[in-house]
Design an enzyme around this catalytic site. Sequence first.
Site, PDB file in Angstrom:
ATOM      1  N   LYS A 171       0.734  -1.260   0.025  1.00 43.58           N
ATOM      2  CA  LYS A 171       0.063  -0.173   0.009  1.00 43.58           C
ATOM      3  C   LYS A 171       1.039   1.258   0.056  1.00 43.58           C
ATOM      4  CE  LYS A 171      -1.939   3.227   2.661  1.00 43.58           C
ATOM      5  NZ  LYS A 171      -1.824   4.205   1.837  1.00 43.58           N
ATOM      6  N   GLU A 246       9.684   1.092  10.541  1.00 34.55           N
ATOM      7  CA  GLU A 246      10.862   2.058  10.249  1.00 34.55           C
ATOM      8  C   GLU A 246      10.203   3.396  10.421  1.00 34.55           C
ATOM      9  OE1 GLU A 246      13.789   1.709   9.489  1.00 34.55           O
ATOM     10  OE2 GLU A 246      14.136  -0.265   8.778  1.00 34.55           O
ATOM     11  N   CYS A 280      14.084  10.412   6.342  1.00 35.43           N
ATOM     12  CA  CYS A 280      14.158  10.000   7.514  1.00 35.43           C
ATOM     13  C   CYS A 280      15.690  10.102   8.344  1.00 35.43           C
ATOM     14  CB  CYS A 280      13.505   8.469   7.841  1.00 35.43           C
ATOM     15  SG  CYS A 280      14.550   7.393   6.873  1.00 35.43           S
ATOM     16  N   GLU A 375      10.566  15.934  14.582  1.00 35.60           N
ATOM     17  CA  GLU A 375      11.004  15.748  13.214  1.00 35.60           C
ATOM     18  C   GLU A 375      10.243  16.864  12.467  1.00 35.60           C
ATOM     19  OE1 GLU A 375       9.504  12.342  11.300  1.00 35.60           O
ATOM     20  OE2 GLU A 375      11.470  11.857  10.675  1.00 35.60           O
TER      21      GLU A 375
HETATM   22  P1  NAD Z   1       2.480   8.479   7.418  1.00 33.18           P
HETATM   23  O1  NAD Z   1       2.801   7.579   8.681  1.00 33.18           O
HETATM   24  O2  NAD Z   1       1.515   9.498   7.437  1.00 33.18           O
HETATM   25  O3  NAD Z   1       1.982   7.670   6.442  1.00 33.18           O
HETATM   26  C1  NAD Z   1       2.777   6.176   6.063  1.00 33.18           C
HETATM   27  C2  NAD Z   1       1.847   5.283   5.255  1.00 33.18           C
HETATM   28  O4  NAD Z   1       1.011   4.681   6.214  1.00 33.18           O
HETATM   29  C3  NAD Z   1       0.791   5.783   4.057  1.00 33.18           C
HETATM   30  O5  NAD Z   1       0.732   4.878   3.318  1.00 33.18           O
HETATM   31  C4  NAD Z   1      -0.328   6.054   4.983  1.00 33.18           C
HETATM   32  O6  NAD Z   1      -1.637   6.187   4.078  1.00 33.18           O
HETATM   33  C5  NAD Z   1      -0.288   4.833   5.952  1.00 33.18           C
HETATM   34  N1  NAD Z   1      -1.133   5.367   6.945  1.00 33.18           N
HETATM   35  C6  NAD Z   1      -1.267   6.132   7.861  1.00 33.18           C
HETATM   36  N2  NAD Z   1      -2.326   6.129   8.875  1.00 33.18           N
HETATM   37  C7  NAD Z   1      -2.458   4.615   8.941  1.00 33.18           C
HETATM   38  C8  NAD Z   1      -3.017   3.881   9.749  1.00 33.18           C
HETATM   39  N3  NAD Z   1      -3.668   4.244  10.861  1.00 33.18           N
HETATM   40  N4  NAD Z   1      -3.188   2.638   9.554  1.00 33.18           N
HETATM   41  C9  NAD Z   1      -2.475   1.928   8.570  1.00 33.18           C
HETATM   42  N5  NAD Z   1      -1.698   2.702   7.634  1.00 33.18           N
HETATM   43  C10 NAD Z   1      -1.636   4.014   7.766  1.00 33.18           C
HETATM   44  O7  NAD Z   1       3.830   8.862   7.178  1.00 33.18           O
HETATM   45  P2  NAD Z   1       4.111   9.870   5.752  1.00 33.18           P
HETATM   46  O8  NAD Z   1       4.007  11.189   6.393  1.00 33.18           O
HETATM   47  O9  NAD Z   1       3.922   9.275   4.598  1.00 33.18           O
HETATM   48  O10 NAD Z   1       5.866   9.751   6.108  1.00 33.18           O
HETATM   49  C11 NAD Z   1       6.692  10.474   6.762  1.00 33.18           C
HETATM   50  C12 NAD Z   1       7.329   9.751   7.835  1.00 33.18           C
HETATM   51  O11 NAD Z   1       7.791   8.739   7.425  1.00 33.18           O
HETATM   52  C13 NAD Z   1       8.331  10.646   8.604  1.00 33.18           C
HETATM   53  O12 NAD Z   1       7.962  10.407  10.138  1.00 33.18           O
HETATM   54  C14 NAD Z   1       9.636   9.884   8.267  1.00 33.18           C
HETATM   55  O13 NAD Z   1      10.752   9.963   9.056  1.00 33.18           O
HETATM   56  C15 NAD Z   1       9.152   8.409   8.231  1.00 33.18           C
HETATM   57  N6  NAD Z   1      10.172   7.689   7.218  1.00 33.18           N
HETATM   58  C16 NAD Z   1      10.718   6.816   8.018  1.00 33.18           C
HETATM   59  C17 NAD Z   1      11.760   5.999   7.107  1.00 33.18           C
HETATM   60  C18 NAD Z   1      12.556   4.736   7.742  1.00 33.18           C
HETATM   61  O14 NAD Z   1      13.194   4.288   7.148  1.00 33.18           O
HETATM   62  N7  NAD Z   1      12.716   4.878   9.221  1.00 33.18           N
HETATM   63  C19 NAD Z   1      12.028   6.314   5.791  1.00 33.18           C
HETATM   64  C20 NAD Z   1      10.938   7.326   5.235  1.00 33.18           C
HETATM   65  C21 NAD Z   1       9.928   7.982   5.921  1.00 33.18           C
END
Ligand code: NAD
Length: 476
Positions: A171, A246, A280, A375
Amino acid sequence: MQSTWSHFIGGAYTGDTAALHEYDPRSAAVSFAIAAGDAATVDAAVAHAKQALAGWRTTKPLARGRVLVAVAAAIRANAARMSAIERAETGKPLPVSLAEVEVTAQYFEFYGGIAPLVHGESIPLGPDYHSYSIREPFGVVGIILPWNSPLTQAARGIAPALAAGNTVVAKPSEFTSVGLLALAAIAGEAGLPAGVLNVVTGTGEAVGAPLVAHPDVRKVAFTGSLRAGQAIGHIAADRVIPLTLELGGKSPNIVFADADLDKAAAGAMTGFTLNSGQICVAGSRLLVEASVHDALIEKLTARLGAVRFETGDGHGLGPIITRAQYDRVQSMLRAAAEQGACALTAPAPLPDAGWYVAPTILVDVTPSMAVAREEVFGPVMTVMRFDTEAQAIAMANDTNYGLVAGLWTASLDRAHRVAAQIEAGQVFVNEFPSGTVETSFGGFKQSGYGREKGIEALHHYTQSKTVIMRIAKDVP
Ligand code: NAD
């Protein structure tokens, strides 16, 4: 470029009509329309993944790996198209998007190559027994992805999951789904059997949550925010399924007085401006030994002066990928100014349209300010001073996160001593960031658990089984 996309299930585009819009952050105009899936779409995708499992998991690992290597070649052959799609949904500058497509190919190449290395061991129990362990795939794996590097992060989870013999329902973020939808078809044309990789688009609540809750999904790998990771963690805990999380970071980048300051300044700039700070592993907290603080700030100010935004030639800094994130970065900058932080801002004129933020270095920051603890996920770096090595380590570890850390020093002794005391999953020395597919990657503390990348990730997509066999003493 095709503007309307549906889910990719069972080897074909299928299902809902387009109901969600993606935006090109360079113009704020709609770039793509994607389908809004729901629990029923997840059911259909999981059913296809389950059906494809028997054939894929019993394919000889060498043959499975060969398919993944062919997928890598197909990604490279389609690099221009993949890069164009990624640019239309993320606004990344051309060299950055091309580099990400290349790394996407490298994940499939690397895991295709090591697919036959998923093996167990024999365990000596004396002459009366023969005992051995094997590593089996979980089955159907759910992979939920963020928007900041849509292709590389997808490949980082999908390639090892497939190499280990699992099938996948992925997804992508509802803001950046098209790249992965295109990749799934490219993988199919390269020989990946139908149903082995399925992509369902939609929101986290409508698609992500039902995917984690689905009884036939045996493991979930999630990359994204702490908030969503916690929500997913609750569902996974109820179902007792393993998770790889992650999550975010607030990573320290420590500059000691004996460091090469020119290289440290270059690394610090890349650390907080790469992908406009939407990584990240951003080095968002610069910790500088007091005696070289002013000299380093002078070098950073010169580099800020050289910043350019992309103006159509493919080079320069790109925008913030979503409007919501742009607003959040602006509000964190306003709050920091109100709390007394002093902003050094790149003077380059901002493009007329789109969601661009000028790279900003915040000095006079105290550790308690929100901008030093949370962040930002934009091109913003805080700077704080330290006097001693012990103080630097304490400041570096003064965070709930623990994804990466950087340190700059000419002393090998100090590098090893400090690296050993940093609470983070990766430590980069005299470079920031280091990007490899071969080394394992993941967080300490609230940056998550489990590991992606490297051979270690293969093990996170398998479960071990031990066979203990009694050997009869009687000779018939
Ligand atoms: P997000 O958590 O808002 O969304 C990530 C994914 O989760 C999306 O596909 C979203 O639709 C889904 N999602 C959101 N709420 C959900 C729920 N309740 N149940 C199931 N799925 C759900 O994150 P974002 O804003 O897309 O990305 C930014 C974040 O990702 C930052 O915090 C960044 O640090 C982190 N990130 C971490 C890494 C790593 O490898 N550690 C890499 C890239 C980004």
